[in-house]
Design a protein around this motif. Structure first.
Motif, PDB file in Angstrom:
ATOM      1  N   UNK A 116       0.840  -1.198   0.000  1.00  0.00           N
ATOM      2  CA  UNK A 116       0.000   0.000   0.000  1.00  0.00           C
ATOM      3  C   UNK A 116       0.874   1.246   0.000  1.00  0.00           C
ATOM      4  N   UNK A 117       0.608   2.166  -0.970  1.00  0.00           N
ATOM      5  CA  UNK A 117       1.267   3.476  -0.957  1.00  0.00           C
ATOM      6  C   UNK A 117       0.585   4.322   0.111  1.00  0.00           C
ATOM      7  N   UNK A 118       1.381   4.882   0.998  1.00  0.00           N
ATOM      8  CA  UNK A 118       0.828   5.565   2.163  1.00  0.00           C
ATOM      9  C   UNK A 118       1.834   6.602   2.646  1.00  0.00           C
ATOM     10  N   UNK A 119       1.388   7.537   3.440  1.00  0.00           N
ATOM     11  CA  UNK A 119       2.297   8.460   4.115  1.00  0.00           C
ATOM     12  C   UNK A 119       2.345   8.103   5.589  1.00  0.00           C
ATOM     13  N   UNK A 120       3.539   7.926   6.112  1.00  0.00           N
ATOM     14  CA  UNK A 120       3.696   7.747   7.557  1.00  0.00           C
ATOM     15  C   UNK A 120       3.710   9.133   8.192  1.00  0.00           C
ATOM     16  N   UNK A 121       2.862   9.313   9.190  1.00  0.00           N
ATOM     17  CA  UNK A 121       2.741  10.599   9.857  1.00  0.00           C
ATOM     18  C   UNK A 121       3.420  10.519  11.212  1.00  0.00           C
ATOM     19  N   UNK A 122       4.392  11.393  11.428  1.00  0.00           N
ATOM     20  CA  UNK A 122       5.078  11.454  12.716  1.00  0.00           C
ATOM     21  C   UNK A 122       4.521  12.584  13.564  1.00  0.00           C
TER      22      UNK A 122
END
Length: 388
Positions: A116-122
């Motif tokens: 899955x293409x996704x953005x990891x949010x910190x």
């Protein structure tokens, strides 16, 4: 005179009680018709509940998303990651009361054959403006290590707590990482992968940097602050939470309002058709019987009670069944609309059941009044004539 009033009251009670006995006798005589009439009214109510619940669910989704999870007044994104000095500069702007930075990194998450293409949010360890919440809407602290996935993303990747994801980063030095899943949280809109910002910075091999910030602001400075940030070269985008919530509300009200209106109209027509058709059939079959009772001395009200009381009994029996059918329809809609973009919670307010009951009972009363006019207009002599 008091004795006459008492006798009149007793006579009326006996008349209506006898009418109820006739109602029960007729229901036992035609059980199939009674069941079908009850089922038709219940289906009309079930359609109303199933259609109207979407409004309750959407309002709950909006409230949770904009007032419980994302509580910031304004969010900004930078053209490229910047150091924490940018957060300090934002805190000095007029009208800014709180600032929380975030780091977003585009990645591909892989688990077995699923990806899955996704953005990891910190985020900060215990954020106050953009938070994670559990199923009871209580705040959840970010795990010290690993990723917190939304339940839908975990389902799409087929992962459970303790599983490890292969992570391919698509910016900077493009490192390849292995990160364990240490929390799964419920989410209604979109998918998310979240972790502590300091840990994400460390995995990316960078100093404490941010991709943007969430701001709490004084509403009196909102427009001036919005214009200032829009004209700042380092800022790529600015979003006002109130504007986004209003747009979402307007979209839901427009689409769901039309949907609920036509379903209300359709369900009302079903209820009117079922009740009126049943009453007309019963009147045509029992016209001779009702006319005979009128000749024997029963009033118009007592004769109407014999016919319309039967419909009232069937309507009352249909209401709990209709509520159950509406709940089942709402459940089926929830299962069918469980998509990547949003999930609808199964929430039905008591007011929704009340609204459906009012519409169905109102439709039944309208049909009863139409039939009552026909009962009052019975030609006793013509009805009692022997048919050749």
């Amino acid at each position: 005179l008091p004795r006459a009033h008492a006798l009149f009251g007793i006579g009326a009670f006996v008349g209506y009680f006898g009418g109820f006995a006739l109602i029960l006798r007729h229901l036992r005589r035609w059980p199939g018709r009674a069941v079908m009439t009850t089922l038709g009214i219940a289906l009309a109510m079930g359609l109303l509940v199933g259609a109207s619940f979407s409004r309750d669910a959407s309002r709950h989704m909006i409230d949770v998303s904009f007032n419980v999870i994302d509580r910031q007044d304004l969010s900004i994104s930078f053209i490229e990651p910047r150091g924490e000095g940018a957060l300090f500069a934002l805190r000095q702007l007029p009208g800014v009361t709180a600032v929380e930075g975030y780091r977003a990194a585009p990645v591909t998450l892989r688990h077995g054959r699923h990806q899955r293409r996704q953005a990891i949010l910190g985020l900060d360890p215990a954020p106050r403006l953009s938070r994670l919440v559990d199923a009871r809407l209580a705040p959840v602290a970010l795990p010290e290590q690993g990723l917190a996935l939304s339940d839908k993303l975990a389902e799409m990747l087929n992962v459970d707590l303790g599983d490890t994801l292969d992570v391919e980063v698509h910016e900077g030095h493009r490192p390849r990482l292995r990160i364990p899943v240490t929390a799964i949280v419920e989410s209604y809109i979109g998918t998310s992968a979240t972790m502590r910002r300091e840990q994400l910075n460390r995995l990316l091999g960078e100093d404490r940097s941010v991709s943007g910030a969430y701001l709490a602001i004084d509403e009196t400075h909102a427009q001036a602050l919005y214009r200032r940030l829009k004209n700042t070269p380092a800022v790529a985008g600015v979003a006002l939470q109130n504007a986004a919530q209003r747009a979402f509300n307007d979209l839901m009200d427009e689409s769901l309002g039309t949907f609920v209106f036509f379903n209300t109209l359709f369900a009302g027509l079903i209820a009117v058709g079922v009740v009126y058709n049943s009453a007309r059939v019963s009147l045509s079959e029992r016209g001779r019987e009702l006319a005979s009772l009128r000749v024997l001395g029963l009033t118009r009200g007592e004769v109407s009670w014999i016919l319309l009381g039967e419909l009232a009994v069937l309507t009352l029996l249909a209401l709990p069944l209709g509520a159950l059918l509406g709940y089942g329809l709402a459940w089926s809609l929830v299962q069918s609309l469980d998509t990547e973009l949003f999930r609808i919670p199964l929430i039905i307010h008591p007011s929704t059941y009340g609204y459906a009951i009012i519409v169905v009972v109102g439709a039944a009363l309208g049909s009863g009044l139409l039939v009552r006019r026909r009962i009052d207009g019975l030609d006793l002599i013509a009805v009692l004539k022997t048919r050749e």
